[in-house]
Write a protein that holds these residues in place. Sequence first.
Motif, mmCIF file in Angstrom:
data_model
loop_
_atom_site.group_PDB
_atom_site.id
_atom_site.type_symbol
_atom_site.label_atom_id
_atom_site.label_comp_id
_atom_site.label_asym_id
_atom_site.label_seq_id
_atom_site.Cartn_x
_atom_site.Cartn_y
_atom_site.Cartn_z
ATOM 1 N N SER A 9 0.849 -1.185 0.000
ATOM 2 C CA SER A 9 0.000 0.000 0.000
ATOM 3 C C SER A 9 0.885 1.236 0.000
ATOM 4 O O SER A 9 1.791 1.366 0.829
ATOM 5 N N GLY A 35 -2.276 5.053 0.251
ATOM 6 C CA GLY A 35 -3.674 4.689 0.058
ATOM 7 C C GLY A 35 -3.968 3.934 -1.215
ATOM 8 O O GLY A 35 -5.108 3.499 -1.415
ATOM 9 N N GLU A 93 -3.969 -0.159 6.290
ATOM 10 C CA GLU A 93 -4.998 0.733 5.770
ATOM 11 C C GLU A 93 -6.142 0.950 6.757
ATOM 12 O O GLU A 93 -6.970 1.836 6.556
#
Length: 221
Positions: free
Chosen positions: A45, A48, A179
Amino acid sequence: MCGRFAVTLPPDAMAQLFSAVPGNDLPPVPNYNVCPTNQIHVVRSDDGQRRLGAMRWGFLPHWYKATNAGPLLINARAETIAEKPAFKAACRERRCLIPATGFYEWTKDEGGARLPWYIRPAGEGPLVFAGVWQDWERDGEAYRTCAIVTCGANAQMSAIHHRMPVILAPEDWGKWLGEEGRGAATLMAPAPEGALTFFRVGTEVNSNRASGAQLIEPLSP
């Protein structure tokens, strides 16, 4: 531990599965004999956005002066990953997902011969291993590297080996990638009993040069 695995899912299907942007450096598939130091498919990631890219399987700590300056770190133990100097920063900041179709482990017969087993999901879909990654650069060489996180085996897997990869369910992918806030440490546990199935395969896979779909074919009774 996890020292060899197979991956057959096409890159575009991986990108769709993980809602990730695919890179242009992805290794070819299918590969039925993924070995340490190979380039493998990894999801991370980045601000985002999930990205599917290639990484060297074999984590290189920043203090290694060469790729062979220390042990080949293909696995990171869940029990110590947060404290080990090689992995603790990556565990906090650089976690990743490593897709696979199945993986191999070995037992030995009475004469000491290595007998390979292929382990795959009991149901549909791929396996997704928890991983950590690290960029490494020295003297003009640069690699993005990773290791698979392992934990103690569940009762089913302990018949073959006392360790197994940490396998993440789809609902846990975002948490492992950072996340969804804290809680990644709770995910470093064995897969539920019955989640995997395994069978003996031929000894051809004992060679890291072997290739082909026949490597994952069950031995005839």
